[in-house]
Design a protein around this motif. Structure first.
Motif, short mmCIF file in Angstrom:
data_model
loop_
_atom_site.label_atom_id
_atom_site.label_comp_id
_atom_site.label_asym_id
_atom_site.label_seq_id
_atom_site.Cartn_x
_atom_site.Cartn_y
_atom_site.Cartn_z
N SER A 66 70.35 61.42 -25.86
CA SER A 66 70.96 60.15 -26.37
C SER A 66 70.79 58.48 -25.87
O SER A 66 70.19 57.21 -26.35
N PRO A 67 72.33 58.05 -25.28
CA PRO A 67 72.39 57.71 -24.49
C PRO A 67 71.50 57.18 -23.43
O PRO A 67 71.17 55.30 -23.59
N LEU A 68 71.42 58.35 -22.88
CA LEU A 68 69.56 57.18 -21.94
C LEU A 68 68.90 56.74 -22.75
O LEU A 68 68.22 56.37 -21.81
N LEU A 69 68.27 57.46 -23.43
CA LEU A 69 67.53 57.09 -24.27
C LEU A 69 67.84 54.73 -24.77
O LEU A 69 66.42 54.23 -24.71
N ILE A 70 69.22 54.97 -25.63
CA ILE A 70 69.32 53.35 -26.08
C ILE A 70 69.16 53.09 -24.70
O ILE A 70 68.54 51.58 -24.89
N MET A 71 69.88 53.03 -23.98
CA MET A 71 69.72 52.49 -22.78
C MET A 71 68.64 51.68 -22.36
O MET A 71 68.18 50.90 -21.76
N GLY A 72 67.62 52.81 -22.52
CA GLY A 72 66.68 52.99 -21.87
C GLY A 72 65.68 51.75 -22.17
O GLY A 72 65.17 50.49 -21.88
N ILE A 197 74.39 63.53 -34.47
CA ILE A 197 72.88 62.74 -35.04
C ILE A 197 72.60 60.80 -34.44
O ILE A 197 72.03 60.08 -34.43
N GLY A 198 73.57 61.18 -32.87
CA GLY A 198 72.99 59.73 -32.37
C GLY A 198 71.78 59.77 -32.05
O GLY A 198 71.22 59.48 -31.63
N PHE A 199 71.66 61.18 -31.66
CA PHE A 199 70.01 61.06 -31.04
C PHE A 199 68.31 60.87 -32.04
O PHE A 199 67.47 60.22 -31.62
N ILE A 200 69.14 61.11 -34.05
CA ILE A 200 68.12 60.29 -34.28
C ILE A 200 68.61 58.98 -34.05
O ILE A 200 67.27 58.45 -34.63
N VAL A 201 69.61 58.44 -34.49
CA VAL A 201 69.48 57.06 -33.97
C VAL A 201 68.64 56.30 -32.89
O VAL A 201 68.47 55.36 -32.56
N ALA A 202 68.83 57.18 -31.71
CA ALA A 202 68.44 57.41 -30.34
C ALA A 202 66.11 56.63 -30.53
O ALA A 202 65.86 56.34 -30.50
N ILE A 203 66.27 58.17 -31.05
CA ILE A 203 64.39 58.33 -30.93
C ILE A 203 64.22 56.38 -32.47
O ILE A 203 63.53 56.17 -32.28
N VAL A 204 64.87 56.18 -33.80
CA VAL A 204 64.89 55.44 -34.50
C VAL A 204 64.99 53.65 -34.03
O VAL A 204 64.13 53.23 -34.21
#
Lengths: 372, 534
Positions: A66-72, A197-204
């Protein structure tokens, strides 16, 4: 001279090959290094798969993702504008301090959902504000943003540590760390999993930015500005506000990544802790050609790899730093693949001619002697 | 002569070079002999540039061989070409303006320490050969254009001298500077050097060349050896060359007359419709405009001019004398440090690019690859580049693909842009088609004033014709054009009045009537502060 287009599928294959090859090479060279260190590379890689994917371990990988994706995504937005926000560590830790510092109290004083929103927005604002000085200097004076973001990052890390040891110090422990958010006040799990649910936030976030970057006038302006600043000026795009907006988005997303990480995974922040997510995913956003959609599988791969390898290296008696060796190898091979690919596109030979001549020269004199 | 010149014959044998979709050189063979000036003629896109790139070691042929005195050589890199004594003077300046002449000349040297003594000795040798006095320590930016070219020649011959390639060396020179260049070339030739002279102007080829090779569509279609040239009159040579250059296109280009115009065989006169501009309303007015900038190219000083409805106002001048700055300050891309820009008598000095666009002011930049278009974006998006965010093509910021495609399709059809599809990257198109994309974008809709900088630079014959027609049509329908060009012929064909720019100032304006225009403009160029020749 005109260069006619290669067929679309051919280019598609090319892009996939160029993106996957560096990872493959890095793993192969990584295996050789392991072997040289007296470890069994096959066991090591099997351990990674076992600890990163098997038996529900995939859930740990998704939590890390999750944090990796948002940061990406945060990096993709600025990189597409040919701007370098390398101050991600400072922006992340300041956002994290905000979320971890106010989290324990806020989550107890109001409905948790409201607290999550306030903490996330706060972290976003903090992260964004921390990019403002480099952004303004870049927009107004053209100051090199690599230097300014790095300097601001160092300052940000220092301030974060001071805050942890100061106002946010947990009075009940000796170690310098913030009070922990109670476990039941952390981000809820996706039903049926141990993944918050941070994972969902990241995907969104990834999907939303995919649409913004590829389907809107803002995305097109950004592409024009990024690929050709001269054309952007010609078209009438305001480059100053573009620089500021891109930095604010990037910093804000990094703040969001920090909030999700604190509220979903850690719950507290310890002084002198710095995960440096940005360094780890940097090569992968480039392998994804700065596409938010394409970055999802790459970052997923890295999340699995990192989760598995952390445990695998402990089992093999290696330092966890071995992970960064692999990441660096990916970078090295990415550069080589790009170089070779560009050479091939231009129809030139892969090796520099001077190098080839240097090898040829001793033999050339021999052959000349025999023929004359 | 203190210079050791390597003599001999450089032979290109059956050189073929293809790029995806294009055969740039198709089985080209030619011999370049020491002590001769070899003219290479051909339209834009005929394959001249590729042939030079191969000789300069920048590209490798797909097949064929290069031999020096019968010994096959490999020119695998620019350095290898230099080592064989092949030097190129390109169309664009390759000198660093902030460095001194001697520093510029030493740029290519590989030693650890600067050996300035040796360099100055070498420069003296070359100055003797060129018959020029080149002061080693003066700043390159202070040089006039003719002198800059001499330094470029010295730079090309720095490491060796067997073959000197001059790529369109006259396109930016005044008539007097061209004569000086011809003298230089003659002197080099007498010294035993081989010279390849690339041009698209026939009269120069005839005047300076010992032999002529004509390329068309990558093929060597005509070779006139020294013996062939001697026995023939200029007219006969012209006939043969024109036929070779344009082949079946000769009729398409409007017969021999038009073709010889385009090939620069004859003097030109104005072809656009005469108007009495004094009776027409002023569209664009500059009132004492000045700009600031780091390079000479973007600085203009106290420029005042007015362009009327239906008028084409030409700006003549040597490249880099403020043309870019003038175009940009009118377009709104560069702020004016003093003075006013008026559009239909409305002061727009403080307005930005997009606001001026909305008022009907359009600007087609000379740098169509790096400023006018974004090479990595599709043809359709490039056509819409200046309307990003406008309805109905974007709704609430969301891209409406079908509306964009429909509009782009219309423009592609109207302006005959030849592209495989609307989604093709614009960078993959030929120069001519990229220019059509740019002009389609700028002329479409309610364009009232068009600023256009070097609109036909590097284009093929038919596109040049088309661009000229587009500009005259636009003016006939009441549009106003500010045409900046360094091709005097083009200005004479199109413009009603020609202003001459020099060092950022308009040094004079010439009414374009009769046949005297070229001479008057040339005089203004020289008298206007061009410290070019000794």
């Amino acid at each position: 001279m005109t260069r006619s287009e290669r067929p679309r599928w051919r280019r598609g294959v090319d892009i996939v090959v160029r993106s996957v090859l560096p990872v493959l090479f890095a793993l192969i060279v990584g295996a050789i290094i392991l072997w040289a260190l007296g470890k069994d590379p096959l066991t090591f890689y099997a351990d990674i798969v076992a600890n990163g994917l098997a038996d529900g371990n995939w859930q740990n990988s998704m939590v890390l993702m999750s944090p990796l994706l948002i940061m990406g995504i945060a990096l993709i937005v600025v990189f597409r504008g040919q701007l370098w926000n390398l101050g991600y560590d400072g922006q992340y830790l300041l956002g994290a301090v905000f979320a971890a510092g106010f989290g324990p109290t806020l989550t107890q004083q109001m409905p948790p959902f409201l607290a999550y929103v306030i903490l996330s927005i706060g972290a976003i604002v903090v992260g964004a504000l921390w990019t403002l000085i480099p952004a303004w200097l870049k927009a107004r004076y053209g100051t090199n943003e690599i230097i300014t973001t790095l300097v601001m990052s160092t300052i940000g890390i220092g301030i974060a540590n001071m805050l942890i040891k100061g106002v946010f110090q947990d009075p009940n422990v000796v170690t310098p760390q913030t009070a922990a958010i109670p476990l039941d006040a952390m981000l809820p799990f996706i039903p049926g999993t141990q993944v918050n649910i941070g994972f969902i936030v990241a995907i969104v976030v990834a999907l939303a930015f995919h649409v913004i970057l590829t389907r809107t006038s803002f995305g097109l302006r950004l592409d024009v500005y990024g690929s050709n600043p001269k054309a952007a000026r010609h078209v009438g795009i305001n480059s100053r506000s573009m620089v500021v907006v891109l930095f604010l988005i990037s910093g804000g997303l990094i703040g969001l990544a920090a909030a999700m990480d604190m509220l979903g995974q850690w719950g507290y922040l310890r002084a002198n802790w710095n995960p440096s997510y940005g360094n780890e995913i940097l090569p992968f956003v480039f392998l994804a050609r700065l596409s938010p959609l394409a970055s999802i599988p790459f970052i997923a791969f890295y999340a699995v790899f990192a989760t598995g390898a952390t445990i695998a290296s402990q089992q093999a008696g290696l330092s966890v730093d071995f992970l960064m060796v692999i990441v660096a190898l990916v970078l090295v091979f990415m550069t080589i693949t790009e170089y070779v690919g560009t050479k091939r596109d231009l129809g030139q030979s892969y090796l520099p001619d001077e190098l080839k001549d240097a090898f040829r020269r001793p033999f050339a004199s021999m052959t000349r002697r025999t023929t004359s | 002569m203190t210079l050791a010149v390597e003599t001999g014959v450089i032979s290109l044998k059956h050189i073929t070079k293809t790029f995806p979709g294009v055969t740039a050189n198709d089985d080209v063979s030619l011999d370049i002999v020491s002590g001769q000036v070899h003219c290479l003629l051909g339209e834009n896109g005929a394959g001249k540039s590729t042939l030079i790139s191969i000789l300069a070691g920048m590209q490798q042929p797909d097949s064929g061989a290069i031999e020096i005195d019968g010994v096959p050589v490999r020119l695998g890199s620019p350095r290898a070409a230099k080592d064989h004594g092949i030097g190129v003077v390109y169309q664009h300046s390759t000198l660093v303006p902030t460095l001194s002449i001697i520093e510029n000349l030493m740029l290519g040297e590989t030693g650890l320490l600067k050996n300035e003594k040796r360099a100055i000795a070498r420069l003296e040798e070359l100055s003797d050969l060129l018959g020029a006095a080149i002061r080693p320590h003066s700043r390159t930016s202070e040089l006039g254009l003719g002198q800059q070219q001499q330094v470029e020649i010295a730079k090309a011959m720095w490491t060796g001298s067997r073959l000197l390639i001059l790529d369109e060396p006259t396109s930016m020179l005044t008539p007097r500077a061209i004569d000086a260049l011809a003298e230089n070339v003659a002197r080099l030739k007498a010294g035993g050097l081989a010279v390849v002279f690339i041009t698209h102007k026939l009269r120069e080829a005839y005047a300076m060349g010992d032999c002529i090779t004509v390329l068309r569509a990558g093929k060597n279609v005509l070779h006139l050896a020294p013996g062939d040239l001697e026995g023939r009159s200029e007219d006969q040579v012209q006939d043969a060359v024109l036929k070779a250059m344009f082949g079946g296109d000769l009729a398409a280009a409007g017969g021999k007359g038009a073709a010889s115009d385009l090939a620069g065989a004859t003097e030109r006169t104005r072809e656009s419709v005469a108007i009495d501009y004094t009776q027409r309303p002023t569209r664009l007015r500059l009132d004492g405009i000045s700009t600031r900038g780091k390079t000479m190219d973007v600085v203009v000083t106290d420029v005042s001019l007015s362009v009327h409805e239906g008028e084409i106002f030409g700006i003549a001048g040597i490249d880099g004398h403020g043309q870019t700055g003038l175009a940009e300050v009118v377009a709104g891309q560069r702020p004016a440090s003093s003075g006013r820009v008026l559009l239909d008598d409305v002061d727009v000095t403080g307005k930005g690019v997009r606001e001026r666009q909305a008022l009907g002011l359009r600007y087609a930049s000379d740098d169509r690859l790096h400023e006018g278009t974004v090479g990595s974006l599709s043809v359709a998006l490039n056509l819409m580049l200046k309307r990003i965010g406008e309805a109905p093509f974007w709704r609430w910021g969301y891209t409406n693909r079908s509306a964009i495609d429909a509009e782009a399709r219309q423009m592609v059809d109207d302006y005959e842009v030849r592209t495989p599809s609307l989604t093709t990257r614009v960078g993959a198109l030929s120069g001519g088609n990229i220019q059509k994309v740019v002009l389609a974008r700028e002329l479409k809709g309610d364009a009232r004033v068009l600023v256009v900088n070097k609109p036909t630079y590097g284009l093929d014959l038919k596109t040049v014709q088309l661009v000229h027609e587009l500009l005259t049509d636009f003016a006939e329908k009441g549009g106003s054009v500010l045409l900046l060009s360094n091709e005097l012929d083009e200005l004479i064909v199109l413009a009603h009045r020609i202003g001459v720019i020099s060092h950022g100032r308009i040094v004079g304006t010439v009414e374009n009537r009769g046949t005297e225009t070229a001479a008057k403009v040339g005089q203004l160029m020289i008298g206007g502060g061009e410290h070019d020749q000794k």
